[in-house]
Design an enzyme around this catalytic site. Structure first.
Site, PDB file in Angstrom:
ATOM      1  N   LYS A  33      -1.562  -8.535   4.571  1.00 57.90           N
ATOM      2  CA  LYS A  33      -1.595  -8.663   3.109  1.00 57.90           C
ATOM      3  C   LYS A  33      -0.665  -9.759   2.603  1.00 57.90           C
ATOM      4  O   LYS A  33      -0.982 -10.495   1.655  1.00 57.90           O
ATOM      5  CB  LYS A  33      -1.255  -7.309   2.492  1.00 57.90           C
ATOM      6  CG  LYS A  33      -1.118  -7.287   0.980  1.00 57.90           C
ATOM      7  CD  LYS A  33       0.325  -7.418   0.486  1.00 57.90           C
ATOM      8  CE  LYS A  33       1.202  -6.311   0.981  1.00 57.90           C
ATOM      9  NZ  LYS A  33       2.615  -6.491   0.534  1.00 57.90           N
TER      10      LYS A  33
ATOM     11  N   LYS B  14       6.724 -10.870   5.905  1.00 62.03           N
ATOM     12  CA  LYS B  14       7.044 -11.241   4.528  1.00 62.03           C
ATOM     13  C   LYS B  14       7.800 -12.571   4.492  1.00 62.03           C
ATOM     14  O   LYS B  14       7.542 -13.424   3.633  1.00 62.03           O
ATOM     15  CB  LYS B  14       7.835 -10.124   3.850  1.00 62.03           C
ATOM     16  CG  LYS B  14       7.071  -8.805   3.820  1.00 62.03           C
ATOM     17  CD  LYS B  14       7.846  -7.691   3.184  1.00 62.03           C
ATOM     18  CE  LYS B  14       7.192  -6.340   3.439  1.00 62.03           C
ATOM     19  NZ  LYS B  14       5.746  -6.305   3.192  1.00 62.03           N
TER      20      LYS B  14
ATOM     21  N   LYS C  99      -3.275  -4.814  16.523  1.00 60.12           N
ATOM     22  CA  LYS C  99      -2.908  -4.152  15.270  1.00 60.12           C
ATOM     23  C   LYS C  99      -3.404  -2.701  15.273  1.00 60.12           C
ATOM     24  O   LYS C  99      -4.609  -2.436  15.241  1.00 60.12           O
ATOM     25  CB  LYS C  99      -3.519  -4.896  14.088  1.00 60.12           C
ATOM     26  CG  LYS C  99      -3.295  -4.263  12.730  1.00 60.12           C
ATOM     27  CD  LYS C  99      -1.899  -4.471  12.230  1.00 60.12           C
ATOM     28  CE  LYS C  99      -1.751  -3.990  10.787  1.00 60.12           C
ATOM     29  NZ  LYS C  99      -0.384  -4.145  10.297  1.00 60.12           N
TER      30      LYS C  99
ATOM     31  N   GLY D 278       0.815  -1.214   0.000  1.00 62.32           N
ATOM     32  CA  GLY D 278       0.000   0.000   0.000  1.00 62.32           C
ATOM     33  C   GLY D 278       0.845   1.258   0.000  1.00 62.32           C
ATOM     34  O   GLY D 278       0.459   2.291  -0.552  1.00 62.32           O
ATOM     35  N   ASN D 279       2.060   1.169   0.589  1.00 58.40           N
ATOM     36  CA  ASN D 279       2.958   2.324   0.621  1.00 58.40           C
ATOM     37  C   ASN D 279       3.571   2.623  -0.739  1.00 58.40           C
ATOM     38  O   ASN D 279       4.173   3.682  -0.916  1.00 58.40           O
ATOM     39  CB  ASN D 279       4.065   2.099   1.651  1.00 58.40           C
ATOM     40  CG  ASN D 279       3.564   2.306   3.067  1.00 58.40           C
ATOM     41  OD1 ASN D 279       2.926   3.307   3.367  1.00 58.40           O
ATOM     42  ND2 ASN D 279       3.820   1.348   3.932  1.00 58.40           N
TER      43      ASN D 279
END
Length: 314
Positions: free
Chosen positions: A215, A277, A130, A11-12
């Site tokens: 994500k 990740k 979160k 998103g960044n």
């Protein structure tokens, strides 16, 4: 025989640090993020694309919160996530379709809103951690907790912030449709922002959860569900590093599954940055994926050509 890949945009990449998130900025950034997709197509890959939505859903929360004083009830987080799947899917879809047209590539691009199944008893549902949305004063936080039942905690002395669950994704409701479309040479944008979190009632009905899904975890699950060969995760660095930020920092060009797991167990990849990740990469390869490529959006073409990036494989 065609190969399948899932490309996970951050998103960044679409709202970059320091930007306000104006639509013109987002379209420009989206156009600049698509070069690697053409390269993957040229290498014979059929594609699904996922994307993050952290800055975008955060901005939506601020916009909705501004309406609270006017008596407008804020939308649940799952609904906001669905909204970003639509708005960001539209931008990626249009920009990519134009890019393909310029390269004389005949591929349809389609965005699918994606409900992602989680366990309603996931530990994070009972203990949300979160952070999402803006910072509040103590008084604002207390009022919002009373009015909407939000869990709000102090955030490192910077103010108070809402925290929500981030459960592990277990299934993707439309994965068979996504797989069918990808195998028929359609480029599918799916699981935006991790997808819309839902749980399954005893009678089989779906019910929304006020949560966000990581994500990268959702991207790895999607890649496994559609039997992809390659998962590409785009991040802020060209290559994964161990001892990051230290004098003995070392770039890693290739890791086996065991090496990635060992580095993770040693604490080389923090929870708030590279950790998810690497965990997503490990899950994808463990569950049948062939290869994960982690690199920056600026160097994706070079990474696909083997000039940079980090490969993780069995």
């Amino acid at each position: 025989m065609n190969k399948k890949a899932v490309l996970a945009l951050g998103g960044n990449a679409i709202i970059q640090p320091g930007q306000k998130g104006a639509v013109e900025e987002q379209f420009k950034n989206t156009r600049e993020s698509l070069g690697g997709i053409v390269e993957l197509i040229n290498q014979g890959y059929q594609l699904a694309i996922t994307h993050g939505n952290g800055p975008q859903v955060g901005n939506m929360l601020i916009q909705h919160n501004a309406g609270i004083d006017k008596g407008i009830a804020p939308l649940p987080l799952g609904v906001l996530n669905a909204a970003t799947e639509g708005t960001m899917g539209y931008m990626i879809e249009q920009c990519l379709q134009n890019c393909l047209n310029q390269h004389k590539i005949k591929r349809d691009v389609v965005t699918l809103l994606s409900q992602v199944v989680v366990d309603k008893n996931d530990p994070s549902v009972q203990n949300p951690t979160k952070p999402v949305g803006p910072f509040y004063t103590k008084e604002e936080a207390e009022n919002l907790q009373k009015q909407f039942g939000w869990k709000i905690v102090e955030d490192a002395g910077r103010g108070y912030r809402q925290v929500v669950p981030s459960p592990i994704p277990l299934d993707i409701v439309p994965f068979q449709t996504i797989k069918y479309l990808v195998e028929n040479n359609k480029i599918v944008i799916a699981c935006g922002g991790g997808g819309i979190p839902v749980y399954v009632e005893k009678n089989g009905d779906f019910e929304g959860v006020d949560a966000v899904i990581d994500k990268d975890f959702a991207s790895a699950l999607l890649a496994n569900k559609i039997e992809a060969d390659l998962l590409v995760i785009l991040t802020g660095v060209d290559r994964v590093c161990i001892n990051f930020g230290k004098p003995d920092q070392k770039e890693i060009s290739k890791m086996t599954l065991d090496e990635a797991q060992n580095y993770f167990d040693e604490g080389q990849f923090p929870k708030g940055s590279m950790g998810p990740k690497i965990q997503a990469a490990i899950r994808f390869v463990k569950n049948g994926g062939r290869q994960v490529l982690i690199t920056s959006i600026e160097r994706i073409v070079d990474a696909i050509e083997g000039k940079t990036g980090t490969l993780i494989e069995k």
